[in-house]
Design a protein around this motif. Structure first.
Motif, PDB file in Angstrom:
ATOM      1  N   UNK A 101       0.830  -1.207   0.000  1.00 45.42           N
ATOM      2  CA  UNK A 101       0.000   0.000   0.000  1.00 45.42           C
ATOM      3  C   UNK A 101       0.867   1.261   0.000  1.00 45.42           C
ATOM      4  N   UNK A 102       1.966   1.244   0.752  1.00 46.41           N
ATOM      5  CA  UNK A 102       2.861   2.390   0.793  1.00 46.41           C
ATOM      6  C   UNK A 102       3.424   2.671  -0.589  1.00 46.41           C
ATOM      7  N   UNK A 103       3.867   1.633  -1.275  1.00 47.55           N
ATOM      8  CA  UNK A 103       4.462   1.821  -2.601  1.00 47.55           C
ATOM      9  C   UNK A 103       3.435   2.319  -3.607  1.00 47.55           C
ATOM     10  N   UNK A 104       2.249   1.756  -3.571  1.00 51.45           N
ATOM     11  CA  UNK A 104       1.230   2.126  -4.562  1.00 51.45           C
ATOM     12  C   UNK A 104       0.646   3.511  -4.316  1.00 51.45           C
ATOM     13  N   UNK A 105       0.724   3.986  -3.079  1.00 49.98           N
ATOM     14  CA  UNK A 105       0.142   5.291  -2.749  1.00 49.98           C
ATOM     15  C   UNK A 105       1.195   6.379  -2.582  1.00 49.98           C
ATOM     16  N   UNK A 106       2.462   6.009  -2.753  1.00 53.64           N
ATOM     17  CA  UNK A 106       3.581   6.938  -2.519  1.00 53.64           C
ATOM     18  C   UNK A 106       3.552   7.497  -1.100  1.00 53.64           C
ATOM     19  N   UNK A 107       3.051   6.680  -0.159  1.00 49.99           N
ATOM     20  CA  UNK A 107       3.035   7.082   1.235  1.00 49.99           C
ATOM     21  C   UNK A 107       1.869   7.954   1.643  1.00 49.99           C
ATOM     22  N   UNK A 108       0.959   8.251   0.714  1.00 47.60           N
ATOM     23  CA  UNK A 108      -0.231   9.048   1.037  1.00 47.60           C
ATOM     24  C   UNK A 108      -1.199   8.161   1.829  1.00 47.60           C
ATOM     25  N   UNK A 109      -1.366   8.449   3.114  1.00 48.60           N
ATOM     26  CA  UNK A 109      -2.097   7.547   3.995  1.00 48.60           C
ATOM     27  C   UNK A 109      -3.592   7.483   3.687  1.00 48.60           C
ATOM     28  N   UNK A 110      -4.164   8.591   3.258  1.00 47.60           N
ATOM     29  CA  UNK A 110      -5.576   8.561   2.863  1.00 47.60           C
ATOM     30  C   UNK A 110      -5.747   7.684   1.631  1.00 47.60           C
ATOM     31  N   UNK A 111      -4.813   7.802   0.704  1.00 46.44           N
ATOM     32  CA  UNK A 111      -4.846   6.956  -0.496  1.00 46.44           C
ATOM     33  C   UNK A 111      -4.664   5.484  -0.134  1.00 46.44           C
ATOM     34  N   UNK A 112      -3.836   5.206   0.859  1.00 42.09           N
ATOM     35  CA  UNK A 112      -3.652   3.831   1.320  1.00 42.09           C
ATOM     36  C   UNK A 112      -4.970   3.223   1.798  1.00 42.09           C
ATOM     37  N   UNK A 171     -15.056   8.970   7.554  1.00 40.96           N
ATOM     38  CA  UNK A 171     -14.556   7.703   8.061  1.00 40.96           C
ATOM     39  C   UNK A 171     -13.030   7.663   8.031  1.00 40.96           C
ATOM     40  N   UNK A 172     -12.424   8.091   6.928  1.00 42.91           N
ATOM     41  CA  UNK A 172     -10.968   8.062   6.802  1.00 42.91           C
ATOM     42  C   UNK A 172     -10.310   9.046   7.766  1.00 42.91           C
ATOM     43  N   UNK A 173     -10.924  10.195   7.972  1.00 41.04           N
ATOM     44  CA  UNK A 173     -10.379  11.155   8.941  1.00 41.04           C
ATOM     45  C   UNK A 173     -10.383  10.568  10.340  1.00 41.04           C
TER      46      UNK A 173
END
Length: 372
Positions: free
Chosen positions: A122-133, A155-157
């Protein structure tokens, strides 16, 4: 021959039409400002730098060159800028994943438990963007039935809020320590009189977490280093120029306006960086243009606090975004691999190593790299 030596002169490159005239005028302006600021509480350092042969005994601003006053510069001064995440501590491997799992449990999300392979993917696919993860993960396994489409953002927040609280608790605890050899590396640098700047300003997990990690170095080491966080970046001379906050109130209005004009070329260069960021993002899958500008500002502020030009500073990086920012301002960079960068390539780095000490990163090996 006496030359102006304010670090901002080394970070701002004048471009455009009458380059020589503008640079000469600006060099005189900064020399005047330098003397005035020294009588106040400025962070701008005294003219005490010596440049090694790598800099050809010159101070260069675009096409305008001031010859240094002495040829007796056989040893180059350097400073070390150190990222926190991935360098002092592999936060992604040790804490961040566990913090997400704590947040999931607290919110009753029994279906969500990130193993290390899942997390790193997930980190690699989202470039570390946690919401995107979170989006990638729940798109894969299905969103909780209690979360309506219109409520996904809330929910994500909630998840990220609980994750941040859990991360703070994990970092404060003694369960996780610094990377092996980090303390010895900093001790060696301090013993050799090399300034060490700890960068907390652009830590993905937040500055609070970054400072908590830095505090694990101990009070004695902390007293020998300089922490550069968000406030330090804003208070730096470069930060005041670039972010439009003005300059020291001790300067009169005319000088402030002249400084702003002298920095206009740097603003234009940053605009060019932003314009090219999309290509950079495709190549490195790394960070937004605003984030890149903030990291560049942190690196330049770090060089300013170290009282050296950016070329004399070396970034010890654990993030792709840090490497990208260092490349933008021609700051030498050494990458220490972490769980989030284990498969990445860093062609612009002068070295890529797996850790501190032994056959990896030491002060002596770093100096040899810089001088080669």
């Amino acid at each position: 021959m006496e030359t102006a030596s304010c670090p901002i002169l080394h970070t701002i490159r004048f471009r455009g039409g009458a380059t020589t005239t503008r640079a000469a005028s600006s060099a005189k302006l900064y020399s005047d400002i330098h003397g005035k600021l020294l009588r106040g509480n400025s962070i701008i350092p005294p003219p005490s730098y010596k440049f090694g042969r790598k800099f050809d005994n010159r101070l260069q601003f675009g096409r305008f060159i001031c010859n240094a006053s002495t040829a007796n510069t056989t040893q180059q001064k350097i400073a070390i800028l150190v990222e926190v995440e991935g360098v002092l501590m592999d936060v992604y491997r040790l804490c961040n994943r566990q913090a997400f799992n704590v947040a999931f449990r607290k919110l009753g999300l029994d279906c969500a438990n990130w193993t290390e392979p899942v997390y790193l993917d997930l980190v690699r696919k989202s470039a570390g963007d946690e919401e995107r993860m979170l989006i990638l993960f729940f798109n894969r396994i299905g969103w909780p039935t209690s979360v309506a489409t219109s409520e996904k953002g809330t929910f994500m927040k909630n998840v990220l809020r609980e994750k941040k609280n859990a991360l703070d608790d994990l970092v404060i605890s003694n369960a996780f320590s610094l990377r092996p050899g980090a303390e010895a590396f900093i001790d060696d640098a301090c013993d050799k009189g090399i300034p060490v700047i700890i960068l907390t300003a652009y830590c993905t997990s937040g500055e609070k977490v970054a400072r908590l990690i830095a505090e694990k170095l101990g009070t004695d080491r902390m007293s020998k280093t300089k922490i550069v966080g968000d406030d330090e970046v804003k208070q730096s001379f470069y930060g005041q120029l670039v972010f439009g906050k003005g300059v020291s109130s001790s300067l009169d209005e005319k000088l402030a306006k002249e400084v702003s004009r002298a920095a206009s070329a740097e603003r234009q260069r940053i605009a060019e960086e932003v314009a090219s960021i999309l290509k950079l993002k495709v190549e490195l899958n790394t960070t937004s243009s605003e984030s890149l500008q903030n990291i560049v500002a942190a690196l330049r502020a770090g060089a300013e606090y170290a009282e050296l030009p950016v070329n004399n500073c070396v970034l010890i990086a654990g993030s792709q975004s840090g490497v990208a920012a260092a490349e933008r301002i021609s700051m030498p960079c050494v990458v220490l691999r972490s769980s989030s960068t284990s498969r990445a390539e860093f062609p612009s780095a002068i070295a890529v190593m797996d850790g501190f000490g032994g056959a990896d990163l030491t002060i002596s090996r770093l100096v040899r790299k810089l001088m080669s």
